[in-house]
Write a protein that holds these residues in place. Structure first.
Motif, PDB file in Angstrom:
ATOM      1  N   ASP A 230      49.562  25.847  74.728  1.00 31.55           N
ATOM      2  CA  ASP A 230      48.132  25.559  74.549  1.00 31.55           C
ATOM      3  C   ASP A 230      47.559  24.860  75.774  1.00 31.55           C
ATOM      4  O   ASP A 230      46.414  25.126  76.176  1.00 31.55           O
ATOM      5  N   ILE A 231      48.330  23.950  76.359  1.00 32.99           N
ATOM      6  CA  ILE A 231      47.881  23.260  77.577  1.00 32.99           C
ATOM      7  C   ILE A 231      47.672  24.280  78.692  1.00 32.99           C
ATOM      8  O   ILE A 231      46.648  24.257  79.403  1.00 32.99           O
ATOM      9  N   ARG A 232      48.618  25.179  78.824  1.00 34.40           N
ATOM     10  CA  ARG A 232      48.534  26.195  79.875  1.00 34.40           C
ATOM     11  C   ARG A 232      47.344  27.128  79.643  1.00 34.40           C
ATOM     12  O   ARG A 232      46.637  27.497  80.588  1.00 34.40           O
ATOM     13  N   GLU A 233      47.102  27.488  78.384  1.00 35.93           N
ATOM     14  CA  GLU A 233      45.991  28.391  78.061  1.00 35.93           C
ATOM     15  C   GLU A 233      44.650  27.753  78.404  1.00 35.93           C
ATOM     16  O   GLU A 233      43.778  28.404  79.002  1.00 35.93           O
ATOM     17  N   THR A 234      44.462  26.476  78.032  1.00 34.12           N
ATOM     18  CA  THR A 234      43.201  25.797  78.349  1.00 34.12           C
ATOM     19  C   THR A 234      43.032  25.630  79.855  1.00 34.12           C
ATOM     20  O   THR A 234      41.926  25.796  80.381  1.00 34.12           O
ATOM     21  N   ALA A 235      44.119  25.304  80.547  1.00 29.70           N
ATOM     22  CA  ALA A 235      44.050  25.178  82.009  1.00 29.70           C
ATOM     23  C   ALA A 235      43.607  26.496  82.637  1.00 29.70           C
ATOM     24  O   ALA A 235      42.795  26.504  83.581  1.00 29.70           O
ATOM     25  N   ASN A 236      44.109  27.618  82.124  1.00 30.70           N
ATOM     26  CA  ASN A 236      43.697  28.931  82.643  1.00 30.70           C
ATOM     27  C   ASN A 236      42.222  29.189  82.379  1.00 30.70           C
ATOM     28  O   ASN A 236      41.523  29.761  83.221  1.00 30.70           O
ATOM     29  N   LYS A 237      41.737  28.764  81.203  1.00 37.78           N
ATOM     30  CA  LYS A 237      40.311  28.930  80.897  1.00 37.78           C
ATOM     31  C   LYS A 237      39.457  28.116  81.867  1.00 37.78           C
ATOM     32  O   LYS A 237      38.318  28.491  82.167  1.00 37.78           O
ATOM     33  N   LEU A 238      40.000  26.987  82.338  1.00 32.95           N
ATOM     34  CA  LEU A 238      39.300  26.147  83.304  1.00 32.95           C
ATOM     35  C   LEU A 238      39.516  26.627  84.742  1.00 32.95           C
ATOM     36  O   LEU A 238      39.070  25.985  85.687  1.00 32.95           O
ATOM     37  N   LYS A 239      40.238  27.745  84.869  1.00 32.44           N
ATOM     38  CA  LYS A 239      40.549  28.359  86.178  1.00 32.44           C
ATOM     39  C   LYS A 239      41.417  27.441  87.038  1.00 32.44           C
ATOM     40  O   LYS A 239      41.255  27.368  88.261  1.00 32.44           O
ATOM     41  N   ILE A 240      42.301  26.708  86.352  1.00 29.94           N
ATOM     42  CA  ILE A 240      43.291  25.893  87.049  1.00 29.94           C
ATOM     43  C   ILE A 240      44.639  26.568  86.842  1.00 29.94           C
ATOM     44  O   ILE A 240      45.280  26.417  85.795  1.00 29.94           O
ATOM     45  N   ASN A 241      45.044  27.351  87.792  1.00 33.35           N
ATOM     46  CA  ASN A 241      46.264  28.145  87.673  1.00 33.35           C
ATOM     47  C   ASN A 241      47.393  27.470  88.440  1.00 33.35           C
ATOM     48  O   ASN A 241      47.512  27.587  89.654  1.00 33.35           O
ATOM     49  N   SER A 242      48.214  26.732  87.688  1.00 32.31           N
ATOM     50  CA  SER A 242      49.330  26.020  88.296  1.00 32.31           C
ATOM     51  C   SER A 242      50.329  25.664  87.206  1.00 32.31           C
ATOM     52  O   SER A 242      50.075  25.877  86.017  1.00 32.31           O
ATOM     53  N   ASN A 243      51.467  25.130  87.596  1.00 27.71           N
ATOM     54  CA  ASN A 243      52.481  24.737  86.630  1.00 27.71           C
ATOM     55  C   ASN A 243      52.047  23.489  85.865  1.00 27.71           C
ATOM     56  O   ASN A 243      51.348  22.631  86.404  1.00 27.71           O
ATOM     57  N   VAL A 244      52.492  23.399  84.621  1.00 27.39           N
ATOM     58  CA  VAL A 244      52.213  22.234  83.796  1.00 27.39           C
ATOM     59  C   VAL A 244      53.338  21.221  83.971  1.00 27.39           C
ATOM     60  O   VAL A 244      54.515  21.540  83.775  1.00 27.39           O
ATOM     61  N   GLU A 245      52.967  20.008  84.369  1.00 28.51           N
ATOM     62  CA  GLU A 245      53.948  18.934  84.513  1.00 28.51           C
ATOM     63  C   GLU A 245      53.970  18.108  83.232  1.00 28.51           C
ATOM     64  O   GLU A 245      52.942  17.575  82.798  1.00 28.51           O
ATOM     65  N   GLU A 246      55.137  18.017  82.589  1.00 28.57           N
ATOM     66  CA  GLU A 246      55.283  17.235  81.368  1.00 28.57           C
ATOM     67  C   GLU A 246      55.764  15.831  81.706  1.00 28.57           C
ATOM     68  O   GLU A 246      56.799  15.654  82.334  1.00 28.57           O
ATOM     69  N   ARG A 247      54.994  14.816  81.255  1.00 27.90           N
ATOM     70  CA  ARG A 247      55.391  13.429  81.457  1.00 27.90           C
ATOM     71  C   ARG A 247      55.442  12.725  80.106  1.00 27.90           C
ATOM     72  O   ARG A 247      55.027  13.268  79.091  1.00 27.90           O
TER      73      ARG A 247
END
Length: 337
Positions: free
Chosen positions: A81-98
């Motif tokens: 879900d985090i990756r999907e929303t980031a793509n909708k925001l046109k932020i195409n990169s890896n998700v860093e989990e902290r």
């Protein structure tokens, strides 16, 4: 016959006393069985002043004897879900989990989601760098653009309602004169709880605009909740005693005052800043008025009796997921409440 009537009425009175007594005992038992509520202590009065003596200017309004307490729901955040929303925001990169958040950084913008609340921050380069004056749209256009943006990106909340439009300004010199102009416009949405104001740091969802209505960022301070239990409330007079003892947050315009006159009493729900592990949303009293020297004050204290509260220390979880305008509140920021 008279003796029979006397026996009948005696038995009836005894029965009624027994019934009402049982109801009263049951209510008392239910109240005593209420679990304690873990709550982070209110920020106490500091150098900004203290209200050692308060009086009521008018008769206090009728307050309920109990109010609903809400339990905070920890979100079930999925990496997909985090990756999907980031793509909708046109932020195409890896998700860093902290431990405290999810982060997606790219040249096109940053998207950060707080693990404990689901609150988010979206910032473009225009948000972080721009301080130039912008062209302004009308308020209706901003509200429509903000709502459409949040809905398209899956960031809107059903409970949210439009609250305000704020202009963030920059001051510069033009021909030797200081001129103040907006460099960013913020459209803010908020929510209430149980028909009472829910305030503090949020809850809110903001969308930030640059020149000609371009979205340059968005952020939220938000907690989802569910009903927990009804808890008894202290009276306004008892709340005043708590404030006079220092068990409250006081906002006093940076002046030290000893006495004040209360002009308005309100029951509110209190939302903590991000980074605070808030488990329950608890009713509080908010009093407003003027001091003996005419300064405005605002003070907040817990409305649930202290015997039901277990104060826990605040663990300083360093949250970096909100824009520069979002900050931990101090008693020097009275307008936030």
């Amino acid at each position: 016959m008279k003796k029979n009537k006397l026996v009948f009425f005696t038995l009836l009175i005894a029965f009624l006393i027994l019934c009402f007594g049982t109801v009263k005992l049951n209510n008392l038992h239910a109240t005593n069985d209420l679990p304690k509520l873990e709550s982070i202590a209110l920020d106490k009065t500091g150098s900004n002043g203290k209200l050692a003596e308060l009086t009521l200017k008018t008769n206090p309004p009728q307050m309920p004897q109990s109010m609903k307490v809400y339990k905070v729901i920890n979100p079930e955040l999925q990496l997909a879900d985090i990756r999907e929303t980031a793509n909708k925001l046109k932020i195409n990169s890896n998700v860093e989990e902290r431990n405290i958040d999810f982060r997606v950084f790219s040249a096109d913008g940053d998207y950060i989601v707080d693990r404990s609340t689901g609150s988010f921050s979206y910032m473009t380069q225009d948000f972080t760098m721009n301080t130039d004056p912008i062209s302004i749209l009308n308020n209706k256009e901003y509200v429509n653009l903000a709502k459409n943006f949040l809905q398209e990106k899956g960031l809107f909340k059903e409970e949210a309602f439009f609250k305000s439009i704020n202009e963030h300004t920059v001051t510069s010199k033009v021909y030797g004169k200081e001129v103040t102009k907006p460099f960013m416009v913020e459209v803010m949405f908020s929510r209430n709880l149980n028909n009472y104001t829910w305030t503090g740091v949020g809850p809110k969802i903001s969308v930030y605009f640059g020149d000609h209505g371009k979205v340059i960022g968005a952020a939220s301070v938000w907690r989802d909740v569910e009903e927990f239990e009804d808890y008894p409330l202290i009276s306004p007079q008892q709340a005043i005693k708590q404030i006079e003892k220092g068990n409250a947050t006081v906002f006093l315009e940076n002046v030290y005052e000893a006495t004040g006159e209360i002009e308005n009493i309100e029951l509110i729900y209190l939302n903590k800043p991000l980074g605070y592990e808030q488990k329950y949303v608890i009713p509080h009293y908010m009093f407003q008025g003027h001091t003996s020297t005419g300064h405005k004050f605002k003070t907040i204290t817990c409305a649930v009796p202290q015997r039901y509260i277990t104060e826990i220390p605040h663990k300083d979880n360093k949250v970096e997921s909100t824009p520069r305008m979002e900050r931990k509140l101090t008693p020097d920021d009275p307008d936030e409440y």
